[in-house]
Design a protein around this motif. Structure first.
Motif, PDB file in Angstrom:
ATOM      1  N   LYS A  74      39.469  50.329  42.965  1.00  0.00           N
ATOM      2  CA  LYS A  74      39.363  48.872  42.913  1.00  0.00           C
ATOM      3  C   LYS A  74      37.916  48.512  42.583  1.00  0.00           C
ATOM      4  CE  LYS A  74      40.517  47.921  47.131  1.00  0.00           C
ATOM      5  NZ  LYS A  74      40.925  47.179  48.339  1.00  0.00           N
ATOM      6  N   ARG A  75      37.750  47.586  41.653  1.00  0.00           N
ATOM      7  CA  ARG A  75      36.410  47.084  41.311  1.00  0.00           C
ATOM      8  C   ARG A  75      36.458  45.561  41.321  1.00  0.00           C
ATOM      9  NH1 ARG A  75      36.837  51.500  37.667  1.00  0.00           N
ATOM     10  NH2 ARG A  75      35.290  53.074  38.180  1.00  0.00           N
ATOM     11  N   TRP A  76      35.392  44.946  41.826  1.00  0.00           N
ATOM     12  CA  TRP A  76      35.347  43.498  41.863  1.00  0.00           C
ATOM     13  C   TRP A  76      33.903  43.037  41.899  1.00  0.00           C
ATOM     14  CZ3 TRP A  76      36.204  46.612  46.007  1.00  0.00           C
ATOM     15  CH2 TRP A  76      35.422  46.414  47.128  1.00  0.00           C
ATOM     16  N   GLY A  77      33.734  41.740  41.625  1.00  0.00           N
ATOM     17  CA  GLY A  77      32.397  41.165  41.679  1.00  0.00           C
ATOM     18  C   GLY A  77      32.274  39.948  40.795  1.00  0.00           C
ATOM     19  N   ARG A  78      31.051  39.536  40.589  1.00  0.00           N
ATOM     20  CA  ARG A  78      30.764  38.399  39.726  1.00  0.00           C
ATOM     21  C   ARG A  78      30.657  38.898  38.286  1.00  0.00           C
ATOM     22  NH1 ARG A  78      28.826  33.162  40.353  1.00  0.00           N
ATOM     23  NH2 ARG A  78      27.532  32.420  38.655  1.00  0.00           N
ATOM     24  N   ILE A  79      31.270  38.180  37.360  1.00  0.00           N
ATOM     25  CA  ILE A  79      31.222  38.553  35.949  1.00  0.00           C
ATOM     26  C   ILE A  79      29.757  38.592  35.510  1.00  0.00           C
ATOM     27  CG2 ILE A  79      31.852  37.868  33.595  1.00  0.00           C
ATOM     28  CD1 ILE A  79      34.372  36.554  34.851  1.00  0.00           C
TER      29      ILE A  79
END
Length: 84
Positions: free
Chosen positions: A37-42
């Motif tokens: 899983k990867r996530w964050g601010r563009i």
């Protein structure tokens, strides 16, 4: 090598919200299946988390759970092999 399962985005400029979330399927050093899983601010720093499922059924259940969560949080499916 990882295979992209799905990628979501949540963009709301009026709220200064520019987020992404993605799921990939890969293997660890011992050949075990791992969900990434990867996530964050563009355009910003990414965060990662790894899940080692006990079975294929557990993997599919986790993917369905994440898909539902992303939808509830206003993310739009951008690409991947998952259909509505």
């Amino acid at each position: 090598m990882e295979k992209l399962i799905a990628s979501w985005r949540s963009v709301r400029p009026e709220e200064n919200r520019f987020r992404f979330y993605s799921l990939s399927l890969g293997e660890d050093l011992w050949g075990e299946e791992v969900l990434v899983k990867r996530w964050g601010r563009i355009g910003g720093r990414k965060r990662e988390n790894y899940i080692w499922p006990e079975s294929h059924r557990e993997l599919m259940d986790k993917i369905d759970e994440i898909k539902e969560q992303r939808s509830k949080h206003g993310y739009r499916l951008e690409r991947g092999i998952m259909a509505n």
